[in-house]
Design an enzyme around this catalytic site. Structure first.
Site, short mmCIF file in Angstrom:
data_model
loop_
_atom_site.label_atom_id
_atom_site.label_comp_id
_atom_site.label_asym_id
_atom_site.label_seq_id
_atom_site.Cartn_x
_atom_site.Cartn_y
_atom_site.Cartn_z
N ASP A 112 0.81 -1.22 0.00
CA ASP A 112 0.00 0.00 0.00
C ASP A 112 0.84 1.27 0.00
O ASP A 112 0.43 2.31 0.51
CB ASP A 112 -0.96 0.00 1.19
N LYS A 163 6.29 3.47 15.91
CA LYS A 163 5.22 4.42 16.23
C LYS A 163 5.41 5.08 17.60
O LYS A 163 4.56 4.99 18.48
CB LYS A 163 3.86 3.72 16.16
N ASP A 222 2.17 6.36 2.08
CA ASP A 222 1.50 5.16 2.57
C ASP A 222 0.00 5.49 2.59
O ASP A 222 -0.43 6.39 3.30
CB ASP A 222 2.01 4.84 3.97
#
Length: 369
Positions: A112, A163, A222
């Site tokens: 993606d 993250k 993304d």
């Protein structure tokens, strides 16, 4: 790249939680960028970089991929590795070990991602370093959504943090979801279960001094979130279609105003006094009425937009029907085959799931099932 036969593994992935309401039948890797599936752009980029064989890892809809791409596409041999259940990012690579082989390093890509990265240079950097894994890295303003790295001067990854909160990010260099992996990577990935290569494998490689980074510039998005998907199409238009693009058999009334960049697919009709653009992609065989205003939006194929409707910053799915005097605002998603009746307003952040009919205005962010 020498005489090696370079292979690439593409992780076909799924819908993505934020984009899934758009469609029940299409994974993100087949979402259109500039009216062509994202996977087409990826395959073309790999072929230009000297890749000869691609392995698609799929856990559902394998027949859809095989029907569209077959055994050869874009000058590449295409093979398929099927999973009975999702295996995250590392598990599919381990499952495809026999197809990949142990002869040479190989590319691995999240499906993606939309990018114009020169894969050839990434592979060359990996070879020079002698790394077990090399991560393509991209600088972003907000790294908190991504895996973030801290690099040594020689390109070795000192830390890999998945993250992190903004205040804890060691840099603004993020994992672009594109890797070169040497065959010894298979020894780092457990067999027979889902494995996150970012959480379980890369931190261990970093501790062993076997993980390197390769920073690149250019185009990279993304498309995990609706705003990212819109951004990918904006970047496409700026990069490849700045002057606009008009498909075949398009019918525009004489007083239609087009504000570039705009891409209009084949067989589209647009009624008089409509204003389209900037940053609009309209899919094939879409019908747009009179007095319509569309900006910064993606309209999938075979949609119908009736007279005097306004669409701003939204994504409209295939075969959706949008009535007269409708107002659809920023970050709205209207799913495939959904129907928005006349005089309805959808405020910012409303999602309409596939085949849903909406008869009344929705003035707060909501998901309509």
């Amino acid at each position: 790249m020498g005489s090696m036969r370079l292979k690439a593994v593409i992780l076909a992935g799924g819908f993505g939680t934020r984009l899934r309401p758009l469609t029940c039948t299409r994974p993100k890797i087949l979402f259109p960028i500039g009216n062509r599936p994202l996977l087409d752009w990826t395959l073309e980029g790999l072929a230009r970089s000297g890749v000869e064989e691609v392995i698609l890892t799929v856990n559902y809809m394998a027949e859809t991929f095989m029907q569209r791409y077959g055994e050869f596409s874009h000058g590449l041999r295409i093979r398929y590795s099927r999973e009975k259940r999702p295996l995250k990012t590392g598990g599919p690579i381990k499952r495809a070990e026999e197809l990949i082989g142990h002869e040479e390093a190989f590319l691995a890509l999240n499906g993606d991602v939309f990018t114009n990265l020169d894969y050839r240079r990434l592979v060359e950097s990996h070879r020079r370093s002698g790394a077990t894994a090399t991560i393509a890295l991209y600088r972003v303003d907000d790294p908190s959504r991504y895996g973030v790295v801290e690099l040594a001067e020689d390109g070795r990854v000192m830390r890999f943090v998945e993250k992190p909160p903004p205040e804890a990010a060691p840099s603004n260099l993020v994992n672009a979801g594109i890797y070169v992996l040497s065959p010894e990577i298979f020894g780092y990935i457990p067999e027979g279960r889902p494995v996150s290569i970012e959480h379980e494998v890369f931190p261990r490689l970093a501790r062993d001094g076997r993980l390197y980074g390769y920073e690149f510039e250019g185009l990279w998005v993304d498309i995990g979130l609706p705003e990212d998907y819109l951004e990918a199409n904006r970047l496409f238009l700026d990069t490849y279609a700045k002057g606009g693009w008009l498909g075949k058999d398009v019918h525009l009334e004489p007083d239609v105003e087009i504000v570039q960049p705009v891409l209009i697919g084949n067989g589209v009709t647009i009624g008089g006094k409509s204003k389209i653009g900037p940053y609009v992609v309209i899919g094939d065989h879409t019908s747009i009425g009179q007095g319509v205003c569309i900006t910064n939006s993606i309209i999938f194929a075979d949609a119908v937009v009736a007279d005097f409707t306004s669409i701003r910053g939204a994504i409209i799915g295939e075969n959706a029907i949008i009535g007269r005097w409708v107002k659809i605002e920023d970050r709205c998603i209207v799913g495939d085959h959904a129907i928005i009746l006349d005089n309805v307003t959808l405020t910012r952040g409303v999602t309409v799931c596939p085949s849903k009919e909406v008869a009344e205005s929705v003035l707060t962010p909501a998901r309509l099932m």
